[in-house]
Design a protein around this motif. Structure first.
Motif, PDB file in Angstrom:
ATOM      1  N   PRO A  15     -17.769  26.512  87.550  1.00 59.63           N
ATOM      2  CA  PRO A  15     -18.368  27.653  86.346  1.00 59.63           C
ATOM      3  C   PRO A  15     -17.433  28.036  85.499  1.00 59.63           C
ATOM      4  CG  PRO A  15     -19.077  28.103  88.926  1.00 59.63           C
ATOM      5  CD  PRO A  15     -18.211  26.812  88.790  1.00 59.63           C
ATOM      6  N   SER A  16     -16.341  28.225  85.960  1.00 60.06           N
ATOM      7  CA  SER A  16     -15.260  28.660  84.902  1.00 60.06           C
ATOM      8  C   SER A  16     -14.957  27.901  83.737  1.00 60.06           C
ATOM      9  CB  SER A  16     -14.079  29.122  85.929  1.00 60.06           C
ATOM     10  OG  SER A  16     -13.397  27.955  86.359  1.00 60.06           O
ATOM     11  N   GLY A  17     -14.844  26.358  84.129  1.00 57.52           N
ATOM     12  CA  GLY A  17     -14.612  25.531  83.099  1.00 57.52           C
ATOM     13  C   GLY A  17     -15.669  25.267  82.075  1.00 57.52           C
ATOM     14  N   LEU A  18     -16.913  25.348  82.769  1.00 54.75           N
ATOM     15  CA  LEU A  18     -18.096  25.191  81.811  1.00 54.75           C
ATOM     16  C   LEU A  18     -18.386  26.712  81.003  1.00 54.75           C
ATOM     17  CD1 LEU A  18     -20.343  23.797  84.482  1.00 54.75           C
ATOM     18  CD2 LEU A  18     -19.918  22.870  82.296  1.00 54.75           C
ATOM     19  N   LEU A  19     -18.229  27.833  81.654  1.00 49.52           N
ATOM     20  CA  LEU A  19     -18.122  28.927  80.838  1.00 49.52           C
ATOM     21  C   LEU A  19     -17.378  29.171  79.759  1.00 49.52           C
ATOM     22  CD1 LEU A  19     -19.589  31.994  80.488  1.00 49.52           C
ATOM     23  CD2 LEU A  19     -18.022  32.499  82.170  1.00 49.52           C
ATOM     24  N   ALA A  39     -20.733  14.450  88.337  1.00 51.79           N
ATOM     25  CA  ALA A  39     -21.806  15.743  87.880  1.00 51.79           C
ATOM     26  C   ALA A  39     -22.769  16.325  89.011  1.00 51.79           C
ATOM     27  CB  ALA A  39     -22.494  15.400  86.531  1.00 51.79           C
ATOM     28  N   GLN A  40     -23.114  15.302  89.693  1.00 45.81           N
ATOM     29  CA  GLN A  40     -24.183  15.543  90.597  1.00 45.81           C
ATOM     30  C   GLN A  40     -23.233  16.325  91.895  1.00 45.81           C
ATOM     31  OE1 GLN A  40     -27.358  15.046  90.610  1.00 45.81           O
ATOM     32  NE2 GLN A  40     -27.410  16.518  92.204  1.00 45.81           N
ATOM     33  N   HIS A  41     -22.214  16.124  92.178  1.00 45.20           N
ATOM     34  CA  HIS A  41     -21.244  16.629  93.177  1.00 45.20           C
ATOM     35  C   HIS A  41     -20.968  18.206  92.589  1.00 45.20           C
ATOM     36  CE1 HIS A  41     -18.396  17.175  96.316  1.00 45.20           C
ATOM     37  NE2 HIS A  41     -17.404  17.383  95.517  1.00 45.20           N
ATOM     38  N   VAL A  42     -20.578  18.283  91.598  1.00 47.00           N
ATOM     39  CA  VAL A  42     -20.080  19.541  91.009  1.00 47.00           C
ATOM     40  C   VAL A  42     -21.513  20.417  91.073  1.00 47.00           C
ATOM     41  CG1 VAL A  42     -19.697  21.041  88.959  1.00 47.00           C
ATOM     42  CG2 VAL A  42     -18.531  18.740  89.350  1.00 47.00           C
ATOM     43  N   GLN A  43     -22.578  19.927  90.764  1.00 40.36           N
ATOM     44  CA  GLN A  43     -23.844  20.822  90.846  1.00 40.36           C
ATOM     45  C   GLN A  43     -24.155  21.211  92.300  1.00 40.36           C
ATOM     46  OE1 GLN A  43     -26.437  21.847  88.293  1.00 40.36           O
ATOM     47  NE2 GLN A  43     -26.811  23.036  90.257  1.00 40.36           N
ATOM     48  N   ASP A  44     -24.081  20.231  93.191  1.00 40.20           N
ATOM     49  CA  ASP A  44     -24.593  20.371  94.565  1.00 40.20           C
ATOM     50  C   ASP A  44     -23.660  21.350  95.210  1.00 40.20           C
ATOM     51  OD1 ASP A  44     -26.594  18.723  94.107  1.00 40.20           O
ATOM     52  OD2 ASP A  44     -25.612  17.097  94.951  1.00 40.20           O
ATOM     53  N   ARG A  45     -22.381  21.755  94.852  1.00 41.40           N
ATOM     54  CA  ARG A  45     -21.398  22.656  95.701  1.00 41.40           C
ATOM     55  C   ARG A  45     -22.345  23.770  95.859  1.00 41.40           C
ATOM     56  NH1 ARG A  45     -16.049  20.928  92.821  1.00 41.40           N
ATOM     57  NH2 ARG A  45     -17.249  22.084  90.845  1.00 41.40           N
ATOM     58  N   ILE A  46     -22.337  24.495  97.027  1.00 38.31           N
ATOM     59  CA  ILE A  46     -22.749  25.730  97.510  1.00 38.31           C
ATOM     60  C   ILE A  46     -21.674  26.632  97.658  1.00 38.31           C
ATOM     61  CG2 ILE A  46     -24.142  27.047  98.947  1.00 38.31           C
ATOM     62  CD1 ILE A  46     -25.848  24.382  99.683  1.00 38.31           C
ATOM     63  N   THR A 106     -24.681  27.947  92.368  1.00 41.19           N
ATOM     64  CA  THR A 106     -25.072  26.510  92.163  1.00 41.19           C
ATOM     65  C   THR A 106     -26.219  26.641  91.029  1.00 41.19           C
ATOM     66  OG1 THR A 106     -25.250  25.962  94.352  1.00 41.19           O
ATOM     67  CG2 THR A 106     -26.686  24.733  93.043  1.00 41.19           C
ATOM     68  N   GLU A 107     -26.632  27.758  90.770  1.00 40.68           N
ATOM     69  CA  GLU A 107     -27.953  28.037  89.719  1.00 40.68           C
ATOM     70  C   GLU A 107     -26.872  28.498  88.426  1.00 40.68           C
ATOM     71  OE1 GLU A 107     -30.694  27.158  90.381  1.00 40.68           O
ATOM     72  OE2 GLU A 107     -30.038  27.115  92.583  1.00 40.68           O
ATOM     73  N   VAL A 108     -25.885  29.190  88.567  1.00 37.60           N
ATOM     74  CA  VAL A 108     -24.877  29.381  87.472  1.00 37.60           C
ATOM     75  C   VAL A 108     -24.367  27.828  86.989  1.00 37.60           C
ATOM     76  CG1 VAL A 108     -22.787  30.314  86.607  1.00 37.60           C
ATOM     77  CG2 VAL A 108     -24.167  31.620  88.097  1.00 37.60           C
ATOM     78  N   THR A 109     -24.080  26.988  87.666  1.00 37.45           N
ATOM     79  CA  THR A 109     -23.582  25.792  87.246  1.00 37.45           C
ATOM     80  C   THR A 109     -24.560  24.897  86.564  1.00 37.45           C
ATOM     81  OG1 THR A 109     -21.824  25.751  89.190  1.00 37.45           O
ATOM     82  CG2 THR A 109     -22.395  23.822  88.110  1.00 37.45           C
ATOM     83  N   ARG A 110     -25.765  25.089  87.118  1.00 37.23           N
ATOM     84  CA  ARG A 110     -26.795  23.994  86.576  1.00 37.23           C
ATOM     85  C   ARG A 110     -27.150  24.894  85.041  1.00 37.23           C
ATOM     86  NH1 ARG A 110     -30.416  24.920  90.547  1.00 37.23           N
ATOM     87  NH2 ARG A 110     -30.294  22.926  91.200  1.00 37.23           N
ATOM     88  N   ASP A 111     -27.198  26.039  84.890  1.00 37.43           N
ATOM     89  CA  ASP A 111     -27.404  26.689  83.759  1.00 37.43           C
ATOM     90  C   ASP A 111     -26.622  26.232  82.692  1.00 37.43           C
ATOM     91  OD1 ASP A 111     -29.847  27.877  84.827  1.00 37.43           O
ATOM     92  OD2 ASP A 111     -28.913  29.736  85.230  1.00 37.43           O
ATOM     93  N   LEU A 112     -25.037  26.413  82.992  1.00 37.28           N
ATOM     94  CA  LEU A 112     -23.960  25.914  82.054  1.00 37.28           C
ATOM     95  C   LEU A 112     -24.130  24.666  81.803  1.00 37.28           C
ATOM     96  CD1 LEU A 112     -21.405  28.441  83.905  1.00 37.28           C
ATOM     97  CD2 LEU A 112     -22.340  28.764  81.544  1.00 37.28           C
ATOM     98  N   MET A 113     -24.388  23.738  82.947  1.00 37.96           N
ATOM     99  CA  MET A 113     -24.271  22.251  82.490  1.00 37.96           C
ATOM    100  C   MET A 113     -25.341  22.031  81.509  1.00 37.96           C
ATOM    101  SD  MET A 113     -23.319  20.635  86.364  1.00 37.96           S
ATOM    102  CE  MET A 113     -23.274  18.928  85.782  1.00 37.96           C
ATOM    103  N   GLN A 114     -26.677  22.569  81.875  1.00 40.75           N
ATOM    104  CA  GLN A 114     -27.753  22.266  80.905  1.00 40.75           C
ATOM    105  C   GLN A 114     -27.510  22.749  79.373  1.00 40.75           C
ATOM    106  OE1 GLN A 114     -31.023  24.057  82.726  1.00 40.75           O
ATOM    107  NE2 GLN A 114     -31.214  22.272  84.298  1.00 40.75           N
ATOM    108  N   ALA A 115     -26.596  23.720  79.256  1.00 44.47           N
ATOM    109  CA  ALA A 115     -26.386  24.399  77.713  1.00 44.47           C
ATOM    110  C   ALA A 115     -25.297  23.636  77.300  1.00 44.47           C
ATOM    111  CB  ALA A 115     -25.968  25.908  78.238  1.00 44.47           C
ATOM    112  N   ARG A 116     -24.484  23.098  77.905  1.00 45.63           N
ATOM    113  CA  ARG A 116     -23.321  21.992  77.438  1.00 45.63           C
ATOM    114  C   ARG A 116     -23.951  20.750  77.063  1.00 45.63           C
ATOM    115  NH1 ARG A 116     -18.067  22.047  76.786  1.00 45.63           N
ATOM    116  NH2 ARG A 116     -17.022  20.231  76.483  1.00 45.63           N
ATOM    117  N   GLN A 117     -24.848  20.350  77.851  1.00 49.08           N
ATOM    118  CA  GLN A 117     -25.599  18.878  77.698  1.00 49.08           C
ATOM    119  C   GLN A 117     -26.485  19.209  76.181  1.00 49.08           C
ATOM    120  OE1 GLN A 117     -28.115  17.508  80.629  1.00 49.08           O
ATOM    121  NE2 GLN A 117     -28.277  15.487  79.558  1.00 49.08           N
TER     122      GLN A 117
END
Length: 416
Positions: A15-19, A39-46, A106-117
């Motif tokens: 989250p910090s790097g993506l933000l 990317a999947q491993h990063v996304q799945d971390r709880i 997990t949701e924060v990461t998903r949102d940030l990954m989608q925004a970066r993509q």
């Protein structure tokens, strides 16, 4: 070797790097993210799930708040239970309207990954960094491999958002950095389940059998924790054993209405306090867990990383807006003031609410009796409750100073 050019190389796609990457992108500051895992491993971390208002406002500035505002659960208070007796800490009332929001990492990461993509910025996954070149006389460089091929990124600055076990912190010479650490004699056994939360607000439970926390991720997904010894193994804890023990530590009202179910995820996290000073060296900045770790008791880990991002975003924005190079030298001091405050609060919450077992099993230690007395004082004093609430919702972010003025804040502001 392939060579790429950018202004800021960000190591780590949590989250910090993506933000940070998204905020810099909004300012027109080019950046590249390099992540050792998929990317999947990063996304799945709880991980964590409680966000301070400052973090929420950073997500708004990054343009990643839509799903958070739709699905996040606003919390106006928390409960602290001592041997089954609950006390409500009204965060909103005690802090002039501030709240925290329950929205999983997990949701924060998903949102940030989608925004970066969506913004078509460059990211490398499954690309372990093997070397950092951080000389004050030349461009910084990050060397990594992907698919067996070597790459290097030449950049102005490096943001080390790669966690406690990453390469960023060890790249700072040992004679320059000082590390402070405390290891606690217990961990948190966490269980995630698709069951309704037992309460609409978090319950921190101090109990003679050990600490427990009733948390949540949504209106239908619960997250619970139990204090366990560091010698415990997650395989020794069946779902049935977990639920039985949780009921013993919860207040009677919540224990009676607790709905159980199969676990989605179950793990044990050791507790530690850790700080590395300084948080910058030449053109390298440490962010989040790369520089500091707090016990999760005060819900500060992810939020503290966000405050690092806020400070780094400010100094880099100021630099690329025309401020002299000296403006970035504020970063470590600004961050460490907040870091040590959060470390103190997390240590205090941990000390107040956990059973340390420092003496014989049949005899409570003097230290624990003092903790009981202190907690009793704070929970029965409006000023004490206010101190807990102010720390829990998060203190305002410190604004950087213009290098031309020791008083006037620079125009680049990050809302608290």
């Amino acid at each position: 070797m392939k060579t790429l050019q950018t202004k800021v190389a960000i190591i780590g796609s949590g989250p910090s790097g993506l933000l940070l990457g998204q905020l810099l992108h909004k300012q027109g500051i080019d950046n590249i993210i390099i992540e050792r895992s998929s990317a999947q491993h990063v996304q799945d971390r709880i991980r964590a799930g409680i966000l301070e208002q400052g973090f929420v406002e950073l997500l708004q500035q990054a343009g990643c708040e839509q799903r958070l505002e739709q699905e996040g659960l606003v919390h106006h208070g928390i409960y602290i239970s001592v041997e089954g007796k609950k006390t409500h800490v009204n965060l909103t009332k005690l802090t002039d309207g501030k709240v925290v929001t329950c929205y999983g990492q997990t949701e924060v990461t998903r949102d940030l990954m989608q925004a970066r993509q969506a913004s078509a910025q460059t990211s490398f996954y499954s690309a372990p960094v093997n070397q950092i070149h951080n000389s004050p006389q030349s461009k910084a460089r990050v060397c990594f491999e992907m698919d067996g091929e070597p790459y290097q990124i030449e950049c102005d600055f490096i943001a080390g958002c790669d966690g406690y076990h990453g390469v960023s912190r060890p790249s700072i010479p040992q004679d320059i950095r000082t590390e402070y650490e405390r290891i606690y004699p217990f961990g948190w056994l966490g269980l995630l389940a698709d069951t309704p939360p037992v309460c609409d607000e978090l319950i921190y439970c101090k109990h003679s059998r050990g600490f427990a926390l009733a948390s949540q991720r949504s209106e239908t997904r619960s997250r619970y924790y139990l204090q366990v010894a560091n010698s415990e193994k997650v395989e020794e804890w069946s779902d049935e054993r977990f639920w039985q023990e949780l009921k013993l530590r919860l207040p009677a009202e919540e224990a009676a209405k607790l709905q159980t179910g199969p676990s989605i995820e179950k793990s044990i996290a050791p507790l530690r306090s850790f700080v590395c000073e300084p948080m910058q060296h030449n053109n390298l900045f440490l962010v989040g867990d790369a520089a500091h770790i707090v016990p999760p008791t005060g819900a500060k880990g992810l939020n503290l990383a966000a405050s690092d991002v806020a400070a780094l975003y400010q100094v880099l924005s100021a630099y690329y807006a025309g401020q002299p190079r000296q403006v970035v030298e504020q970063y470590s001091d600004v961050c460490l003031r907040r870091v040590w405050n959060a470390e103190r609060f997390s240590w205090w919450m941990t000390s107040m609410l956990h059973h340390f077992g420092e003496e014989h099993e049949d005899k409570r230690s003097f230290v624990e009796k003092m903790a009981d007395s202190e907690l009793e004082f704070y929970l029965h004093s409006e000023s004490g409750m206010k101190l807990i609430a102010e720390q829990y919702v998060g203190l305002p972010y410190e604004q950087i100073k213009s290098v031309e003025s020791e008083v006037k804040p620079h125009a680049v502001q990050v809302n608290s």
